[in-house]
Design a protein around this motif. Structure first.
Motif, PDB file in Angstrom:
ATOM      1  N   GLY A  28     -21.175  21.564  51.368  1.00 42.36           N
ATOM      2  CA  GLY A  28     -20.011  22.442  51.471  1.00 42.36           C
ATOM      3  C   GLY A  28     -19.602  22.694  52.912  1.00 42.36           C
ATOM      4  N   LEU A  29     -20.585  22.932  53.766  1.00 42.88           N
ATOM      5  CA  LEU A  29     -20.305  23.156  55.186  1.00 42.88           C
ATOM      6  C   LEU A  29     -19.649  21.933  55.807  1.00 42.88           C
ATOM      7  CD1 LEU A  29     -20.617  24.825  57.814  1.00 42.88           C
ATOM      8  CD2 LEU A  29     -22.862  23.726  58.084  1.00 42.88           C
ATOM      9  N   LYS A  30     -20.221  20.764  55.568  1.00 41.97           N
ATOM     10  CA  LYS A  30     -19.678  19.530  56.140  1.00 41.97           C
ATOM     11  C   LYS A  30     -18.245  19.291  55.686  1.00 41.97           C
ATOM     12  CE  LYS A  30     -22.373  16.003  55.542  1.00 41.97           C
ATOM     13  NZ  LYS A  30     -23.409  15.068  55.073  1.00 41.97           N
ATOM     14  N   ALA A  31     -17.982  19.465  54.419  1.00 40.83           N
ATOM     15  CA  ALA A  31     -16.638  19.218  53.882  1.00 40.83           C
ATOM     16  C   ALA A  31     -15.618  20.175  54.491  1.00 40.83           C
ATOM     17  CB  ALA A  31     -16.652  19.349  52.361  1.00 40.83           C
ATOM     18  N   ARG A  32     -15.954  21.441  54.591  1.00 41.06           N
ATOM     19  CA  ARG A  32     -15.006  22.420  55.140  1.00 41.06           C
ATOM     20  C   ARG A  32     -14.742  22.196  56.613  1.00 41.06           C
ATOM     21  NH1 ARG A  32     -16.207  28.298  52.821  1.00 41.06           N
ATOM     22  NH2 ARG A  32     -14.300  28.722  53.980  1.00 41.06           N
ATOM     23  N   VAL A  41     -18.925  15.174  61.131  1.00 39.83           N
ATOM     24  CA  VAL A  41     -20.021  16.100  60.836  1.00 39.83           C
ATOM     25  C   VAL A  41     -21.125  15.349  60.101  1.00 39.83           C
ATOM     26  CG1 VAL A  41     -20.676  18.287  59.755  1.00 39.83           C
ATOM     27  CG2 VAL A  41     -18.335  17.963  60.559  1.00 39.83           C
ATOM     28  N   ALA A  42     -22.372  15.588  60.518  1.00 41.40           N
ATOM     29  CA  ALA A  42     -23.507  14.931  59.862  1.00 41.40           C
ATOM     30  C   ALA A  42     -24.740  15.815  59.964  1.00 41.40           C
ATOM     31  CB  ALA A  42     -23.791  13.582  60.502  1.00 41.40           C
ATOM     32  N   GLU A  43     -25.593  15.686  58.964  1.00 36.32           N
ATOM     33  CA  GLU A  43     -26.906  16.315  59.044  1.00 36.32           C
ATOM     34  C   GLU A  43     -27.785  15.355  59.829  1.00 36.32           C
ATOM     35  OE1 GLU A  43     -30.576  17.938  56.312  1.00 36.32           O
ATOM     36  OE2 GLU A  43     -28.904  16.931  55.335  1.00 36.32           O
ATOM     37  N   ILE A  44     -28.352  15.839  60.926  1.00 35.86           N
ATOM     38  CA  ILE A  44     -29.137  14.931  61.766  1.00 35.86           C
ATOM     39  C   ILE A  44     -30.626  15.272  61.772  1.00 35.86           C
ATOM     40  CG2 ILE A  44     -27.188  14.364  63.234  1.00 35.86           C
ATOM     41  CD1 ILE A  44     -28.460  16.185  65.369  1.00 35.86           C
ATOM     42  N   GLY A  45     -30.992  16.393  61.175  1.00 30.85           N
ATOM     43  CA  GLY A  45     -32.401  16.766  61.115  1.00 30.85           C
ATOM     44  C   GLY A  45     -33.064  16.176  59.889  1.00 30.85           C
ATOM     45  N   ALA A  57     -21.600  18.534  64.684  1.00 31.54           N
ATOM     46  CA  ALA A  57     -20.178  18.199  64.614  1.00 31.54           C
ATOM     47  C   ALA A  57     -19.772  17.621  65.964  1.00 31.54           C
ATOM     48  CB  ALA A  57     -19.352  19.437  64.308  1.00 31.54           C
ATOM     49  N   ALA A  58     -19.031  16.523  65.946  1.00 29.07           N
ATOM     50  CA  ALA A  58     -18.655  15.852  67.194  1.00 29.07           C
ATOM     51  C   ALA A  58     -17.146  15.675  67.279  1.00 29.07           C
ATOM     52  CB  ALA A  58     -19.337  14.490  67.283  1.00 29.07           C
ATOM     53  N   VAL A  74     -14.934  25.327  65.585  1.00 31.29           N
ATOM     54  CA  VAL A  74     -15.888  24.843  64.588  1.00 31.29           C
ATOM     55  C   VAL A  74     -17.071  25.810  64.492  1.00 31.29           C
ATOM     56  CG1 VAL A  74     -17.534  23.007  64.040  1.00 31.29           C
ATOM     57  CG2 VAL A  74     -15.232  22.420  64.811  1.00 31.29           C
ATOM     58  N   GLU A  75     -17.580  26.236  65.628  1.00 33.08           N
ATOM     59  CA  GLU A  75     -18.716  27.165  65.641  1.00 33.08           C
ATOM     60  C   GLU A  75     -18.354  28.493  64.980  1.00 33.08           C
ATOM     61  OE1 GLU A  75     -22.029  28.851  68.782  1.00 33.08           O
ATOM     62  OE2 GLU A  75     -20.099  28.161  69.554  1.00 33.08           O
ATOM     63  N   ASP A  76     -17.170  29.027  65.290  1.00 31.01           N
ATOM     64  CA  ASP A  76     -16.728  30.280  64.687  1.00 31.01           C
ATOM     65  C   ASP A  76     -16.580  30.141  63.172  1.00 31.01           C
ATOM     66  OD1 ASP A  76     -16.680  31.407  67.212  1.00 31.01           O
ATOM     67  OD2 ASP A  76     -14.496  31.264  67.433  1.00 31.01           O
ATOM     68  N   ASP A  77     -16.007  29.023  62.743  1.00 34.51           N
ATOM     69  CA  ASP A  77     -15.819  28.775  61.322  1.00 34.51           C
ATOM     70  C   ASP A  77     -17.169  28.622  60.615  1.00 34.51           C
ATOM     71  OD1 ASP A  77     -14.189  28.547  59.119  1.00 34.51           O
ATOM     72  OD2 ASP A  77     -13.762  26.423  59.419  1.00 34.51           O
TER      73      ASP A  77
END
Length: 95
Positions: A28-32, A41-45, A57-58, A74-77
């Protein structure tokens, strides 16, 4: 010269009782973030930790000031979406 900014978001997902719960939060976070800010946006961990995640997010731009504004938005969102699940964040620059 283009600049690349990468925002790293460290999440703590205390309510996740399964990897499926964890994936739902991250998906959900990535899509928004993708839809609202036009960032990659990607999960890197590691995806095997149940209650922790690292999502990045890049953005790339010819103007560092613009890239900073994008990543700040992006950080605020992300903070408003995640609430207390956002443990920390930091930005990395490639120039």
């Amino acid at each position: 010269m283009p600049v690349i900014g990468v925002l790293h978001l460290e999440l703590r997902i205390d309510h996740a009782e399964s990897l499926k719960d964890r994936r739902n939060v991250i998906r959900g976070l990535k899509a928004r973030l993708r839809a609202r800010h036009n960032v990659a946006v990607a999960e890197i961990g590691p995806a095997t930790l149940l209650n922790r995640a690292l999502v990045s997010a890049a953005t790339i731009s010819g103007d560092r000031v613009f890239a900073e504004k994008v990543l700040r938005a992006v950080e605020d969102d992300a903070a408003s979406i995640l609430g207390g699940m956002l443990e920390s964040s930091y930005v990395e620059w490639v120039e």
